[in-house]
Scaffold this active site. Structure first.
Site, mmCIF file in Angstrom:
data_model
loop_
_atom_site.group_PDB
_atom_site.id
_atom_site.type_symbol
_atom_site.label_atom_id
_atom_site.label_comp_id
_atom_site.label_asym_id
_atom_site.label_seq_id
_atom_site.Cartn_x
_atom_site.Cartn_y
_atom_site.Cartn_z
ATOM 1 N N ASP A 47 -20.488 -16.085 41.100
ATOM 2 C CA ASP A 47 -21.231 -14.774 40.562
ATOM 3 C C ASP A 47 -22.003 -14.461 41.659
ATOM 4 O O ASP A 47 -22.699 -13.754 42.234
ATOM 5 C CB ASP A 47 -21.375 -14.938 39.431
ATOM 6 N N ALA A 48 -23.109 -15.626 41.679
ATOM 7 C CA ALA A 48 -24.210 -16.430 42.584
ATOM 8 C C ALA A 48 -24.332 -14.875 44.137
ATOM 9 O O ALA A 48 -24.700 -14.799 45.054
ATOM 10 C CB ALA A 48 -25.244 -16.704 42.302
ATOM 11 N N SER A 94 -18.319 -11.665 18.377
ATOM 12 C CA SER A 94 -17.982 -11.498 16.873
ATOM 13 C C SER A 94 -18.805 -11.466 15.430
ATOM 14 O O SER A 94 -20.263 -12.628 16.358
ATOM 15 C CB SER A 94 -16.244 -11.918 16.834
ATOM 16 N N GLU A 128 -24.741 -1.439 7.148
ATOM 17 C CA GLU A 128 -23.794 -0.554 7.200
ATOM 18 C C GLU A 128 -22.269 -0.360 7.691
ATOM 19 O O GLU A 128 -22.030 -1.815 7.454
ATOM 20 C CB GLU A 128 -24.628 -0.285 9.411
ATOM 21 N N LYS A 130 -18.345 -0.882 8.607
ATOM 22 C CA LYS A 130 -18.223 -1.628 9.754
ATOM 23 C C LYS A 130 -17.171 -1.189 10.176
ATOM 24 O O LYS A 130 -16.063 -0.724 9.475
ATOM 25 C CB LYS A 130 -17.786 -3.218 9.026
ATOM 26 N N ASP A 132 -14.187 0.474 12.417
ATOM 27 C CA ASP A 132 -12.761 -0.142 12.361
ATOM 28 C C ASP A 132 -12.115 1.003 13.707
ATOM 29 O O ASP A 132 -10.694 1.332 13.372
ATOM 30 C CB ASP A 132 -11.513 0.216 10.790
ATOM 31 N N GLU A 187 -18.648 1.143 18.317
ATOM 32 C CA GLU A 187 -17.370 0.982 17.988
ATOM 33 C C GLU A 187 -16.877 2.750 18.123
ATOM 34 O O GLU A 187 -17.331 3.579 18.189
ATOM 35 C CB GLU A 187 -17.325 0.802 16.720
ATOM 36 N N TYR A 239 -24.491 0.844 17.599
ATOM 37 C CA TYR A 239 -24.487 0.036 16.474
ATOM 38 C C TYR A 239 -25.729 -1.063 16.973
ATOM 39 O O TYR A 239 -25.841 -2.146 15.618
ATOM 40 C CB TYR A 239 -23.939 -0.547 15.116
ATOM 41 N N LYS A 327 -15.595 -8.369 4.664
ATOM 42 C CA LYS A 327 -15.138 -7.038 4.499
ATOM 43 C C LYS A 327 -13.780 -6.685 3.262
ATOM 44 O O LYS A 327 -14.311 -6.978 2.178
ATOM 45 C CB LYS A 327 -13.353 -8.502 4.532
ATOM 46 N N CYS A 432 27.403 -2.720 8.778
ATOM 47 C CA CYS A 432 26.086 -2.025 10.171
ATOM 48 C C CYS A 432 25.643 -1.056 9.367
ATOM 49 O O CYS A 432 26.551 0.091 9.737
ATOM 50 C CB CYS A 432 26.078 -2.397 10.648
ATOM 51 N N CYS A 435 26.894 1.356 12.586
ATOM 52 C CA CYS A 435 28.291 1.140 13.307
ATOM 53 C C CYS A 435 29.363 0.993 12.912
ATOM 54 O O CYS A 435 30.440 0.858 12.793
ATOM 55 C CB CYS A 435 28.108 0.370 14.648
ATOM 56 N N CYS A 450 24.258 -7.303 12.511
ATOM 57 C CA CYS A 450 24.935 -6.679 13.326
ATOM 58 C C CYS A 450 26.079 -7.245 13.913
ATOM 59 O O CYS A 450 25.003 -8.091 14.863
ATOM 60 C CB CYS A 450 24.549 -5.618 13.363
ATOM 61 N N CYS A 456 27.382 -0.814 18.659
ATOM 62 C CA CYS A 456 26.200 0.167 17.756
ATOM 63 C C CYS A 456 25.321 0.746 18.471
ATOM 64 O O CYS A 456 25.076 0.122 19.713
ATOM 65 C CB CYS A 456 25.732 -1.682 17.186
#
Ligand code: IVH
Length: 457
Positions: A47-48, A94, A128, A130, A132, A187, A239, A327, A432, A435, A450, A456
């Site tokens: 990267d550098a 996370s 606050e 969470k 989803d 989010e 957030y 959770k 089935c 069919c 089946c 089918c």
């Protein structure tokens, strides 16, 4: 192309011809590095070194503007069907999870011990919802949105800038006076009403419905054609933050208030708690209100409010020691099993699906749920041992439906006391339903299939 480029000669000393020659070499090296990195997942330079090449390119172009090329304005090559990658300068980590109230008490105790606080010293933290959805990092430079990236593996996400620009809640420009570099994290989600309308539209147009609002949000944001994203009702709550050239506040709450003042949507339920009891009260009140919020949440996030204390607490592997996600348990509801449909999959597998008297489970109307397989209906687990105390599932039974996150709703149990007197054990079909061919269950297999193969449908 030479592998080494003399990056050490003063740009001011280069003749126009020398500058043009060096510019061509550097541009080619950058273009090759972009392809290796973005298209082949095989970076060849650090990267550098990459940044040094880009800086040199810009320095030459500043002196000889006529040399400006496509490379100097590109942000990496994205092959068709793939998003370019974005490295997160500050990783998007996370959160550790708490399930029981006691886990939250332990979290606060651990933080207090780590900080060496006395019993008399308060440790305020924020609480606050969470959300989803899927996390998104918005980078503003000089107040202008320049990049929007998904979380990816936390260190490298996908460049979804064009798509994020179509989200009306995300400002393109921040007000004057904001720090030069601002990375707002939050989010991206879809509300319940918008999700229902989108699914109805998808089905009308002959498409497939999304399983839940989170999948709908992810599928909408990660469209290669931003025009499709623009037609999807995505929303955003800010957030957290990543790289910031200056911080507008010294507390978590102050930061979020600054984001709101800059025009970003923030969650109105966010609160400060001074003791763990208050946090748990907030959690249980939110759990009560969950179905009426209009969007999916899967818990509460608590964060130590003082940023100086957050810094002292730091991180443990990939989660902060200063925050935790509490959770909600999986949501359950009672309803009546009206019938059992058998679906035939592409591989011929017969899957039983419960047809239910529609019931709301966590704000979502559920009218089908999986019954897994023949043995599951009989009360036999995958290892051959009884499940649900050996209770079988019969049409007419009052059943308990469970929905957890993006998992397909399941029938987890029955209420034997409510079983109608005439309910009969379910007989799994041996032909089935699609069919009429024999459906056989091989020795040691949980699934009946089946045998119709190509005949089918
Ligand atoms: S804070 C360093 N706050 O939950 C931690 N995350 O399980 C930064 N999420 O990846 C995250 N609502 O996608 C935070 N109010 C909230 C959140 C939230 C949803 C998501 C986020 C994160 C995941 C962790």
């Amino acid at each position: 192309m030479p592998s080494e480029t003399p990056l050490d000669r003063d740009v001011a000393a280069l003749s126009e011809a020398e500058a043009a020659a060096e510019h061509a070499v550097i541009a080619a090296r950058i273009a090759e590095a972009d392809i290796r990195y973005h298209q082949e997942d095989a970076p060849t330079i650090s990267d550098a070194d990459y940044d040094a090449l880009r800086r040199r390119l810009y320095a030459i172009e500043a002196r000889f503007p006529a040399l400006k090329s496509a490379v100097s304005t590109s942000v990496g090559a994205a092959p068709a069907g793939k998003f370019a990658k974005v490295r997160h300068v500050v990783p998007m980590l996370s959160l550790d999870n708490a399930f029981a109230d006691q886990d939250v008490v332990d979290f606060v105790d651990r933080a207090r011990r780590f900080l060496g606080l006395d019993a008399g010293q308060a440790l305020p933290f924020t609480a606050e919802p969470k959300i989803d959805g899927l996390s998104l990092s918005l980078r503003y430079e000089g107040g202008r949105l320049v990049t929007a990236a998904t979380r990816g593996d936390g260190y490298e996400g996908e460049n979804v800038t064009a798509n994020a620009r179509t989200i009306t809640e995300i400002p393109e420009n921040l007000p004057a006076g904001v720090p030069e570099i601002v990375e707002i994290r939050g989010e991206c989600y879809m509300g319940h009403a918008d999700f229902a309308a989108l699914n109805a539209r998808m089905l009308e147009e002959g498409g497939k419905a999304f399983m839940n609002p989170r999948n709908a949000a992810a599928g909408s944001l990660r469209q290669f054609d931003a025009k499709i994203t623009a037609a999807r009702p995505l929303k955003f709550f800010a957030y957290a933050w990543g790289e910031m050239s200056a911080l507008p506040a010294t507390t978590q709450m102050g930061m979020v208030e600054a984001f709101a003042a800059w025009g970003l949507p923030t969650n109105p339920r966010m609160r400060i708690c001074t003791a763990v009891d208050e946090a748990l009260e907030f959690y249980h009140a939110l759990e009560e209100d969950r179905a009426g919020l209009g969007y999916d949440i899967d818990g509460v996030v608590y964060k130590v409010n003082e940023l100086a204390l957050q810094n002292r607490l730091g991180f443990v592997s990939r989660s902060p020691r200063w925050a935790i996600a509490h959770k909600f348990p999986a949501e359950q509801a009672f309803t009546v099993l009206e019938g059992i449909d058998i679906q035939v999959g592409r591989t011929g597998a017969l899957t039983p699906v419960a047809r239910l008297n529609p019931v709301t489970v966590g704000g979502v109307v559920v009218s089908n749920a999986t019954l897994h397989n023949e043995d599951y209906i009989k009360g036999i687990g995958a290892d051959g041992a009884p499940i649900r105390g050996g209770r079988d599932i019969r049409i007419g039974d009052t059943v308990i439906i469970q929905r957890a996150g993006d998992v397909i709703p399941q029938v987890v149990d029955i209420d034997l006391a409510k079983r109608p007197a005439d309910a009969k054990p379910y007989v799994f079909p041996t032909v089935c339903p699609a069919c009429g061919s024999h459906a056989v269950r091989e020795e040691g297999e949980a699934v009946r299939r089946c045998t119709g193969a190509l005949i089918c449908p």
